[in-house]
Design an enzyme around this catalytic site. Structure first.
Site, PDB file in Angstrom:
ATOM      1  N   ASP A  47       0.750  -0.941  -0.357  1.00 53.61           N
ATOM      2  CA  ASP A  47       0.186   0.045  -0.049  1.00 53.61           C
ATOM      3  C   ASP A  47       1.328   1.201   0.241  1.00 53.61           C
ATOM      4  O   ASP A  47       1.815   1.760   0.778  1.00 53.61           O
ATOM      5  CB  ASP A  47      -0.768   0.193   1.381  1.00 53.61           C
ATOM      6  CG  ASP A  47      -1.850   1.132   0.832  1.00 53.61           C
ATOM      7  OD1 ASP A  47      -2.399   1.678   0.995  1.00 53.61           O
ATOM      8  OD2 ASP A  47      -2.757   0.818   2.223  1.00 53.61           O
ATOM      9  N   ASP A  48       0.502   1.959  -1.077  1.00 52.68           N
ATOM     10  CA  ASP A  48       1.555   3.001  -1.132  1.00 52.68           C
ATOM     11  C   ASP A  48       3.208   2.865  -1.201  1.00 52.68           C
ATOM     12  O   ASP A  48       3.740   3.949  -0.957  1.00 52.68           O
ATOM     13  CB  ASP A  48       1.500   4.307  -0.064  1.00 52.68           C
ATOM     14  CG  ASP A  48       0.194   4.967  -0.594  1.00 52.68           C
ATOM     15  OD1 ASP A  48      -0.955   4.742  -1.405  1.00 52.68           O
ATOM     16  OD2 ASP A  48      -0.244   5.490   0.741  1.00 52.68           O
ATOM     17  N   CYS A  84      -5.421   5.132  -3.757  1.00 51.63           N
ATOM     18  CA  CYS A  84      -6.106   3.518  -3.517  1.00 51.63           C
ATOM     19  C   CYS A  84      -7.448   3.147  -3.883  1.00 51.63           C
ATOM     20  O   CYS A  84      -7.570   1.621  -4.917  1.00 51.63           O
ATOM     21  CB  CYS A  84      -6.259   3.279  -2.188  1.00 51.63           C
ATOM     22  SG  CYS A  84      -4.297   4.109  -0.818  1.00 51.63           S
TER      23      CYS A  84
END
Length: 507
Positions: A47-48, A84
């Site tokens: 994530d990221d 996201c």
């Protein structure tokens, strides 16, 4: 501990090979008629996690050894919808944001509600594989906005373990919907979110191997998304580390950038000075447990006899700015936001590297290809199986999109704040909507796509060969626009084509 029965591949396939050698048959012809030998797929989604500034493979040496070095690393992996929810929607469907209807995290063109309202739940990679006889499961983060309907379980998932609140980003005090039961996790070391996702991954793989059914698993930890800390066992070894100071870090002169960045440059720079190195230190620390999670998944595949018949994908939903151009977070059309790590290993994948432009929208058709499931015409991405075989033909450009934070500034990254930590500054640090076309040489961007009429929009053009850090906007001045008129005309027409494309026309 429950005894593990030999899997369909640990004994059945091995016996078939021995029989084939003895009789002169091929291993495939010697396999039992009732054995389902279709490959498994495990998608591990960070994530990221950017591929531009963060030293991903040095921070995750096990993942490098077990996936990247055993397979193919795509050095030009991109997330065309770099926030996201939009990114994850594209991974699930293989479609660009203008076709999923998800271009940001909330509102009319974003979030889980838009994903569902636009009918996307009926044609995800999970529904396609489930309908084809695969056992499917996931754990961790799904789509932003699921917290507004926490009891919902989308079609296609046999084993559902999704986070239903934003405390998931903190690593503690979150709730998972575990197949219809809300399970609360606290602050004990065992509750650390990446470790919980890892444990559920190992259990699913073990159970699926026993069943003899091919499987698809999505391991979706929030690591290293701000503000997740390192796991407790890694706190002592996590030392304060300054984020890399690349040439575009805290870019001194942003006068050639769009007006939204010029107008907010000072608070953005101050935010980076106050938080960026702390954020980077935590990110490096959090990646240690993510690396251990990957190793645990691979070890379980090996122990159950499934590793040699399993495709593994390691990637991230989007990148992360880490101070580039005075930006925190992601959302931008720049390299730091859009470039993601991408490594693939599996039965037919030879070790090596590829510079093919591999996109998030390519993952779903690739997975379906591996499973022998027809790729629907509506899919915008292309299967990477040809590239992995060495086929030369591939895309030379792609579309990138972002829907913006909405009129009240709350539809973008504001949706990723942990309850109780909200700050008005986050609304200032978002950015307007845009669309862009990225070629092998140029990046061309149209700003304010949803906020302004066409005559009031702003533009950027970068020559990535001479200006890889995107420091000089070639069309900011009248002289620059005149000098690059032909290039702009070509790229603008191509951008219009791509923003209207669907299915084969996008490939």
């Amino acid at each position: 501990m429950r005894p593990i029965r030999p899997s369909r591949r640990s004994l059945t396939a091995a016996a078939a090979v021995l029989l084939a050698v003895a009789s002169g048959m091929s291993a495939a012809s010697a396999a039992p008629d009732d054995a389902d030998t279709r490959p498994n797929v495990v998608l591990i989604l960070a994530d990221d996690l950017d591929a531009t500034t963060t030293p991903v493979w040095q921070a995750m040496p096990r993942t490098a050894a077990l996936i990247r070095d055993r397979g193919t690393e795509f050095t030009d992996g991109f997330a065309p919808m770099p926030i996201c929810c939009a990114a994850r929607a594209s991974i699930l469907t293989g479609e660009y944001g203008h076709n999923t209807g998800v271009l940001t995290n909330s509102g009319p063109v974003g979030g889980f509600e838009s994903f569902r309202a636009n009918g996307n739940e009926s044609h995800t990679v999970a529904t396609a594989l489930h309908n084809a006889g695969y056992r499917t499961g996931m754990a961790g983060k799904y789509l932003n906005g699921l917290e507004h309907d926490p009891g919902h379980i989308p079609p296609g998932w046999d084993d559902w373990n999704a986070g239903v609140d934003n405390f998931l980003y903190s690593g503690y005090n979150y709730t998972l919907n575990e197949n219809g039961t809300f399970v609360e996790y606290g602050i004990a070391p065992a509750d650390y979110e990446t470790d919980v996702v890892g444990a559920k991954s190992r259990k699913f793989i073990t159970d699926a191997a026993e069943s003899g059914q091919p499987f698809f698993w999505l391991a979706s930890s929030t690591s290293p998304h701000f503000p997740i800390p390192p796991a407790p066992r890694h706190l002592a070894e996590t030392r304060p580390t300054a984020a890399p100071r690349s040439p575009n870090y805290q870019e001194p002169d942003v006068s050639d950038k769009p007006s939204w960045l010029v107008d907010t440059a000072a608070p953005r720079a101050a935010t980076i000075a106050a938080t960026n190195d702390i954020d980077y230190t935590n990110r490096l620390g959090a990646l240690k447990s993510l690396d251990e999670m990957v190793a645990g998944i691979v070890e379980t595949l090996a122990r159950t006899g499934e590793l040699d018949n399993t495709y593994l994908i390691f990637t991230s939903d989007n990148g992360y700015s880490l101070g580039a151009h005075r930006l925190t977070q992601k959302m931008a059309p720049y390299e730091e936001s859009m470039r993601v790590p991408l490594a693939v290993s599996g039965p037919t994948v030879e070790p090596g590297r590829s510079d093919a432009m591999a996109l998030s929208i390519d993952l779903a058709p690739t997975i379906l290809d591996w499973a022998g499931v027809p790729v629907p015409d509506r899919v915008d991405g292309s299967s990477l199986t040809g590239v992995l075989r060495g086929d030369a033909r591939w895309r030379t450009d792609f579309l990138a999109e972002y829907g913006g934070p909405g009129a009240d500034g709350r539809e973008g990254i504001a949706q990723e704040q942990i309850p109780g930590t909200e700050t008005p500054l986050v609304y200032v640090l978002d950015m307007p909507s845009w669309s862009g076309v990225r070629t092998q040489r140029y990046l061309y961007v149209r700003w304010y796509e949803r906020e302004r009429p066409i005559e009031a929009r702003e533009y950027e053009l970068y020559d990535l060969r001479s200006d890889p850090y995107q420091l000089t906007n070639l069309v900011k001045t009248p002289e620059g626009r005149a000098a690059h008129a032909d290039i702009v005309d070509t790229l603008d027409r191509r951008l219009t084509e791509l923003t209207e494309c669907a299915g084969p026309a996008c490939r």
